[in-house]
Write a protein that holds these residues in place. Structure first.
Motif, PDB file in Angstrom:
ATOM      1  N   ALA A   1      -6.789  -2.180  62.791  1.00 27.03           N
ATOM      2  CA  ALA A   1      -6.008  -1.028  62.326  1.00 27.03           C
ATOM      3  C   ALA A   1      -4.510  -1.229  62.522  1.00 27.03           C
ATOM      4  O   ALA A   1      -3.711  -0.657  61.798  1.00 27.03           O
ATOM      5  CB  ALA A   1      -6.459   0.247  63.045  1.00 27.03           C
ATOM      6  N   GLY A   2      -4.130  -2.057  63.476  1.00 24.95           N
ATOM      7  CA  GLY A   2      -2.717  -2.258  63.757  1.00 24.95           C
ATOM      8  C   GLY A   2      -2.163  -3.602  63.335  1.00 24.95           C
ATOM      9  O   GLY A   2      -1.004  -3.892  63.591  1.00 24.95           O
ATOM     10  N   LEU A   3      -2.965  -4.420  62.677  1.00 27.69           N
ATOM     11  CA  LEU A   3      -2.500  -5.747  62.288  1.00 27.69           C
ATOM     12  C   LEU A   3      -2.289  -5.840  60.784  1.00 27.69           C
ATOM     13  O   LEU A   3      -3.253  -5.846  60.017  1.00 27.69           O
ATOM     14  CB  LEU A   3      -3.525  -6.810  62.690  1.00 27.69           C
ATOM     15  N   GLU A   4      -1.067  -5.930  60.378  1.00 30.00           N
ATOM     16  CA  GLU A   4      -0.773  -6.087  58.958  1.00 30.00           C
ATOM     17  C   GLU A   4      -1.163  -7.500  58.520  1.00 30.00           C
ATOM     18  O   GLU A   4      -0.814  -8.488  59.163  1.00 30.00           O
ATOM     19  CB  GLU A   4       0.713  -5.868  58.713  1.00 30.00           C
ATOM     20  N   GLY A   5      -1.910  -7.590  57.453  1.00 29.14           N
ATOM     21  CA  GLY A   5      -2.307  -8.882  56.915  1.00 29.14           C
ATOM     22  C   GLY A   5      -3.508  -9.516  57.593  1.00 29.14           C
ATOM     23  O   GLY A   5      -3.870 -10.641  57.274  1.00 29.14           O
ATOM     24  N   ALA A   6      -4.125  -8.827  58.524  1.00 29.23           N
ATOM     25  CA  ALA A   6      -5.297  -9.372  59.216  1.00 29.23           C
ATOM     26  C   ALA A   6      -6.557  -9.100  58.398  1.00 29.23           C
ATOM     27  O   ALA A   6      -6.568  -8.241  57.509  1.00 29.23           O
ATOM     28  CB  ALA A   6      -5.436  -8.750  60.600  1.00 29.23           C
ATOM     29  N   ARG A   7      -7.608  -9.837  58.718  1.00 29.96           N
ATOM     30  CA  ARG A   7      -8.884  -9.662  58.020  1.00 29.96           C
ATOM     31  C   ARG A   7     -10.017 -10.053  58.942  1.00 29.96           C
ATOM     32  O   ARG A   7      -9.807 -10.704  59.962  1.00 29.96           O
ATOM     33  CB  ARG A   7      -8.913 -10.502  56.761  1.00 29.96           C
ATOM     34  N   VAL A   8     -11.207  -9.657  58.553  1.00 31.18           N
ATOM     35  CA  VAL A   8     -12.412 -10.075  59.273  1.00 31.18           C
ATOM     36  C   VAL A   8     -12.764 -11.464  58.763  1.00 31.18           C
ATOM     37  O   VAL A   8     -12.668 -11.739  57.559  1.00 31.18           O
ATOM     38  CB  VAL A   8     -13.568  -9.082  59.037  1.00 31.18           C
TER      39      VAL A   8
END
Length: 94
Positions: free
Chosen positions: A59-66
């Protein structure tokens, strides 16, 4: 990542009953296996964790993914939970 995750810090958290994705200031307990999913930030760094903490971090990481190898059901659960959370939810008591 919102904090610097290292092998040592991840191992020490896991030994205290928390997954490596649990932010140090997040007081919430893990839900399920500590290696249920892996997140990848926009720089390619990875951290494994329970579904609960992966969603909270995502929720707090821009550009992150699973990570693409996470089973679809777990990935969808993480994305669904993250969508409902503000960034760094533990800072506002959520």
């Amino acid at each position: 990542m919102p904090y610097r995750a290292t092998r040592a810090s991840g191992a020490s958290r896991a030994s205290r009953g928390r997954c490596p994705a649990a932010a140090p200031r997040d007081p919430t307990p893990c839900e399920g296996p500590h290696d249920a999913a892996t997140l990848v930030d926009r720089h390619g760094r990875e951290v494994a964790g329970c579904v609960h903490h992966c969603a909270r971090v995502l929720a707090g990481l821009e550009g992150a993914r699973v990570h693409p190898f996470v089973p679809a059901g777990q990935a969808l659960e993480i994305y669904s939970r993250a969508r409902e959370l503000p960034p760094f939810a533990w800072e506002i008591g959520r």
